[in-house]
Design an enzyme around this catalytic site. Sequence first.
Site, PDB file in Angstrom:
ATOM      1  N   GLU A 106      15.288  -7.885  65.988  1.00 59.03           N
ATOM      2  CA  GLU A 106      14.066  -8.422  66.625  1.00 59.03           C
ATOM      3  C   GLU A 106      14.375  -8.711  68.020  1.00 59.03           C
ATOM      4  OE1 GLU A 106      11.082 -12.213  66.367  1.00 59.03           O
ATOM      5  OE2 GLU A 106      12.128 -11.585  64.798  1.00 59.03           O
ATOM      6  N   GLU A 125       7.461 -17.360  56.531  1.00 60.01           N
ATOM      7  CA  GLU A 125       8.255 -16.396  57.166  1.00 60.01           C
ATOM      8  C   GLU A 125       9.480 -16.894  57.162  1.00 60.01           C
ATOM      9  OE1 GLU A 125       8.010 -14.041  61.474  1.00 60.01           O
ATOM     10  OE2 GLU A 125       7.773 -16.391  61.536  1.00 60.01           O
TER      11      GLU A 125
END
Length: 223
Positions: A210, A119
């Site tokens: 986010e 990630e």
Amino acid sequence: MKLFLAAIVLCATAATAFPSELAQRAAGDLSKRQSITTSQTGTNNGYYYSFWTNGGGEVTYTNGDNGEYSVTWVDCGDFTSGKGWNPANAQTVTYSGEFNPSGNAYLAVYGWTTDPLVEYYILESYGTYNPSSGLTSLGQVTSDGGTYDIYSTQRVNQPSIEGTSTFNQYWSVRTEKRVGGTVTTANHFAAWKALGLEMGTYNYMIVSTEGYESSGSSTITVS
């Protein structure tokens, strides 16, 4: 008078001839900007989009025209959202817009690779919390008019594109925040590789908003 009456007849004819077409257009416009509140992925106007939420608070994601998306959140739990590409590559990303968090939130070029599962974040801006806090910088990369500090950490038994997994997480954190510009991802990937941070096969890549236990709004256009 005849011309005036003719105009009325023409207007009336037009009004009765095209209601279905107008309805179709309205429905099409509505579908393009339909709000999303539950986790999903898909394609919109030629771009891949991803919206994931753990269900906490109020989070509403909306796909706009072309590469635009918007998201608003109030007392959220945890969410990630954005538009981009799937599969991605070491591409140059251009984006613009507004990012207005109140609390902990990130604006980043964000994505995954597989084999190995990684990630990654190329962090352009953030709210009240710098995610590199407590980490030791492995080095720096200068790209697109700015300097980024590089970090790596391991996530143990965390959500991923392959389910709950243990995986490495790579970060390039811009030392001076910005909202809008060009991100040459190849420069970051090369810098990570030089530090021994291996990546795998590109999965999706988005310009992500986010949020974590915060509120705010964001409207971003990618290209």
